[in-house]
Enzyme design. Structure first.
Site, PDB file in Angstrom:
ATOM      1  CB  CYS A 198      12.664 -15.571 -29.995  1.00  0.00           C
ATOM      2  SG  CYS A 198      13.097 -15.605 -31.562  1.00  0.00           S
ATOM      3  CB  CYS A 244      14.457 -12.639 -31.181  1.00  0.00           C
ATOM      4  SG  CYS A 244      12.925 -12.441 -31.986  1.00  0.00           S
TER       5      CYS A 244
END
Length: 330
Positions: A58, A55
């Site tokens: 993230c 991600c």
């Protein structure tokens, strides 16, 4: 004199090494949670991040989250993170639908953080207790409830099937349609097995009475008998359509018989009248002709009388033909 610079350099290097080790230890305060130890967050105050290694958001949040963990002791809070790729059951238990997702947990109360993702916002959220203004997760969606535990099992099952599909495609070289076919057959078989088990359990828990066991045909006859009035029960019921057809056939046959009788009657009357006319004409003929006819009749062989059916057919087919009656000789 030559040893002094060396000693100073060693001391400086040792200091740098100790500082680097202390910095590394301070950044490692983020607690890794998984399905085996996630219940630690049910006590004390926690900030938990759900992330995935692939991600991008993230990855950008990772250094800020590490810096926040260094203030854990000052803020009296614990910082943790959960990898959803290795712990799919926790993503189902918390019903994570987007990444990254951050939860604030205090003494078993769950609230989802939806504010800015910077250091100052996180610190003010904890210090000023802004989490009190957020609504708690509803009771039916609490991660420690029974229903969310079942949801976590389904997430685990989906993750297992995904890994199995990947293994069949890559390691065994199975085509995509072949993998889907296997999954389809397995789904049908498992559904049939679970359905059979469920029926057996219901029969064991709620056994039907012997009087209630009846086939579909018996049930259908019972329903029909209930709909029939009491005075008609036991009598033979005739199909109305069939009865109408038979009645129409009888009416048509009766009409044909009446027509045949009327035609036969008209034919006989015509023969009667024609016989009288012919007798008058024959009276006017000469005696020689009558004698010749009598001789012919005596010489001709006797002809067998025609059956009644043939006579009836002749009369019906040609009603206008008139027969002459032979005149007896005086």
């Amino acid at each position: 004199m030559t040893l002094r610079p060396i000693v100073v350099a060693l001391i400086c290097g040792l200091a740098v090494h100790l500082a680097a080790a202390q910095g590394a230890n301070s950044k490692s305060q983020v607690i890794e949670l998984d399905e085996s130890n996630w219940d630690r967050m049910l006590t004390d105050e926690w900030l938990v991040e759900f992330y995935a290694p692939w991600c991008p958001a993230c990855k950008s949040l990772a250094p800020i989250w590490d810096d926040l963990s260094t203030w854990s002791d000052d803020l009296n809070i614990k910082t943790a993170k959960v990898d959803v790729t290795s712990s799919p059951g926790l993503s189902g238990r918390f019903f994570v639908t987007a990444l990254p997702t951050i939860f604030h947990v205090i003494n078993g109360e769950f609230r989802q953080y939806k504010g800015p993702r910077d250091m100052n916002s996180f610190m003010s959220f904890v210090e000023e207790k802004k989490w009190e203004a957020l609504e708690q997760v509803s009771a039916w969606r609490k991660p420690d409830s029974i229903q969310m535990s079942l949801v976590s099992l389904f997430f685990k099952l989906s993750h297992f099937l995904k890994e199995l599909n990947t293994m069949l495609l890559k390691e065994y070289g199975l085509p995509v349609w072949g993998s889907y076919t296997l999954f389809g057959i397995g789904t049908v078989l498992l559904g049939a097995i679970f359905g059979l088990i469920l029926v057996c359990i219901i029969d064991c828990l709620f056994p039907p009475k012997s009087a209630q066991r009846q086939s579909f045909s018996e049930h259908k006859q019972k329903v029909r008998a209930e709909k029939v009035p009491e005075e008609l029960r036991g009598d033979e019921l005739v199909d109305e359509d069939e009865e109408k057809r038979t009645q129409e056939l009888h009416d048509e046959e009766g009409a044909d018989n009446d027509d045949a009788e009327s035609e036969e009657k008209e034919t006989s009357e015509g023969e009667k009248y024609s016989g009288s006319d012919d007798s008058d004409d024959e009276l006017q003929e000469e005696p020689a002709a009558e004698e010749m006819e009598d001789d012919k009749k005596t010489n001709e062989p006797a002809v067998a009388p025609e059956p009644a059916d043939d006579k009836k057919e002749k009369t019906t087919t040609s009603p206008d033909v008139r027969k002459r009656r032979p005149r007896k000789a005086d």
